[in-house]
Design an enzyme around this catalytic site. Structure first.
Site, PDB file in Angstrom:
ATOM      1  N   ARG A  55       0.800  -1.219   0.000  1.00  0.00           N
ATOM      2  CA  ARG A  55       0.000   0.000   0.000  1.00  0.00           C
ATOM      3  C   ARG A  55       0.836   1.274   0.000  1.00  0.00           C
ATOM      4  NH1 ARG A  55      -4.255  -0.978   4.749  1.00  0.00           N
ATOM      5  NH2 ARG A  55      -2.794  -2.627   5.343  1.00  0.00           N
ATOM      6  N   GLY A  64       3.132 -14.649   6.397  1.00  0.00           N
ATOM      7  CA  GLY A  64       2.361 -14.372   7.596  1.00  0.00           C
ATOM      8  C   GLY A  64       3.211 -14.055   8.808  1.00  0.00           C
ATOM      9  N   SER A  99       6.134  -4.698  15.795  1.00  0.00           N
ATOM     10  CA  SER A  99       6.001  -4.516  14.351  1.00  0.00           C
ATOM     11  C   SER A  99       6.945  -3.413  13.885  1.00  0.00           C
ATOM     12  CB  SER A  99       4.557  -4.150  13.990  1.00  0.00           C
ATOM     13  OG  SER A  99       3.694  -5.225  14.263  1.00  0.00           O
ATOM     14  N   GLY A 131      -6.741  -5.174  13.129  1.00  0.00           N
ATOM     15  CA  GLY A 131      -7.376  -6.335  13.725  1.00  0.00           C
ATOM     16  C   GLY A 131      -8.127  -5.930  14.989  1.00  0.00           C
TER      17      GLY A 131
END
Length: 476
Positions: A18, A83, A107, A146
């Protein structure tokens, strides 16, 4: 935090599609550092025994970027299985076999978390004796994140990714920040049970939470006090927002340290910049990378300093400077351009429309306007007249110019390097200096002036200039 062994895994393997960029997402910068650099700086502050960075997409580019500033980070390569669950699994495999402490998962695209937030997360995890603890936050618009799904009594049951959420689950505003603490042993056990039956055909790390709950293992969640700290960066808009939040923090920190920042909205300060008390920053100013500003200096408006040192009580306005040193009580600007290697001495001056490069300009010396000074050594109390230029390049090589103390050059002097001007020497206006000038000498290169009477009337007959000249001659 207690002394339990701690390993930190930083996830930096994603493609970041993105962002629509040739640059890996985790290497995009805010505050003068790549996103993953902010994460690693925070990780370092926690005193972990191991810090691992999991890489895959544009692997060599990411590793090269980390090697210089974060050589202590252990690089782990993710294989073709996609993943976050698989990323953590290969990182666990890279830890010593006997490691049985806590594993903090961060992250690489969540750059705003502070060490104190993570310490509270780890301490809460250990106090609850949880198998896993999730860092969450409440967002008014949770789109893209999420969701943390709790039971009626508030216990964390599972985490559902946006693409797999039902309408009711998507309406939940508590989001997963992508930050977790696990006990290593149950994490290993339940990662082995994670499948890929989901919308993206990936091993989700979040599936471990549901598996732990199914096995009656305790799972906790720590809600972040500052929701903005949990922002992840997935596109350019989120990158800009994260940069804005970080800059607000930095500006506020320096204000509390005694720096006057007139317009915080237009002032940008990188994380590695250092400012002393009583510095004043005027609007539209950027202090980038390792810029250092000493006490009493005034910077701006409309100024960008990169890796530049500014001395006490100096004034720098409407200036671009890169890898330069500006001495105490010196003045620079407006509209000055200081390129790498410029060193301006105390009480010196670089003025309007002046460019300098790889030059040392001595104490009290002035380059007031319309000049270029490159590859030069300028002594003390020198005054370079308007339009003075060091012609340092012969199309093949750069050459030095040496200017002694107390030298004054006339306007539009050209110093053709290599050349030396001795102490106290002077040049006449328009001089082109090709040979060394002895101390105390005057260098001139002016041809005798010739006036050709009647030239305009003869050669520009019928023009306004010719008519004016004829009237003036008649009046005489």
């Amino acid at each position: 935090m207690s002394e339990n062994p701690l390993a930190i895994i930083v996830l930096a393997a994603g493609a970041g599609t993105r962002m629509k960029s040739r640059l890996p997402k985790v290497l995009h910068q805010i505050g003068g550092r790549p996103l993953v650099g902010h994460v690693l700086s925070t990780a370092r502050a926690l005193g972990a025994q191991h810090i691992e960075v999991v890489v895959r997409h544009e692997r060599d580019q990411v590793v090269a970027a980390l090697a210089e500033q974060y050589p202590d980070a252990e690089i782990v390569d993710q294989d073709e299985i996609p993943g976050t669950g698989r990323a953590v699994q290969v990182a666990l495999d890279a830890l010593p076999e006997d490691f049985d402490g806590d594993v903090l998962v961060l992250s690489g695209d969540v750059p705003l978390l502070q060490p104190d937030t993570l310490r509270r997360l780890i301490d809460g995890h250990r106090a609850a004796a949880a198998a896993a603890t999730v860092l969450s936050a409440h967002l008014p618009d949770p789109t893209g994140y999420g969701r943390v799904i709790r039971s009626a009594d508030g216990v964390v049951e599972r985490i559902v990714e946006q693409k797999d959420a039902t309408d009711d689950e998507a309406a939940v505003t508590e989001i997963n920040a992508g930050v977790y603490v696990f006990r290593a042993r149950p994490l290993r056990t339940h990662l082995a049970r994670v499948g890929r039956s989901n919308a993206q055909q990936e091993m989700y790390l979040t599936d471990v939470i549901g598996l732990l709950r199914s096995a009656a293992e305790p799972v906790a969640a720590e809600v972040a006090d500052d929701a903005a700290a949990t922002f992840g960066v997935n596109d350019r808009a989120q990158l800009a927002e994260a940069g804005r939040v970080l800059n607000q923090r930095i500006v506020r920190r320096w204000q509390r340290e005694g720096v006057t920042i007139v317009d915080p909205a237009t002032t940008w300060i990188d994380d590695d910049a250092v400012l002393a008390p009583d510095v004043t920053i005027l609007p539209h100013t950027q202090l980038l990378r390792a810029t250092v500003i000493a006490a009493g200096a005034t910077i701006g408006p409309d100024t960008t300093l990169v890796d530049t040192e500014v001395g006490e009580d100096a004034v720098v306005k409407r200036t671009d400077a890169n890898l330069a040193v500006i001495g105490a009580r010196a003045t620079v600007g407006p509209f000055s351009y200081l390129r790498p290697g410029t060193v301006l001495g105390a009480e010196g001056k670089i003025g309007a429309y002046v460019e300098t490069k790889n030059s040392r300009i001595g104490e009290g010396s002035k380059v007031p306007h319309l000049s270029y000074v490159g590859d030069a050594t300028v002594g003390r109390h020198v005054n370079l007249g308007a339009g003075t230029i060091t012609a340092n390049y012969d199309d093949v090589h750069k050459h030095p110019t040496e200017i002694g103390d107390e030298v004054h050059t006339g306007s539009h002097t050209v110093l053709v390097a290599p050349v030396k001007l001795g102490a106290g020497a002077k040049t006449g206006a328009g001089a082109v200096v090709r040979k060394d000038v002895p101390a105390g000498s005057l260098a001139m290169s002016v041809a005798p002036q010739r006036n050709i009477e009647g030239w305009v009337e003869k050669n520009r007959a019928g023009t306004d200039a010719a008519d004016a000249a004829a009237r003036a001659r008649s009046a005489e």
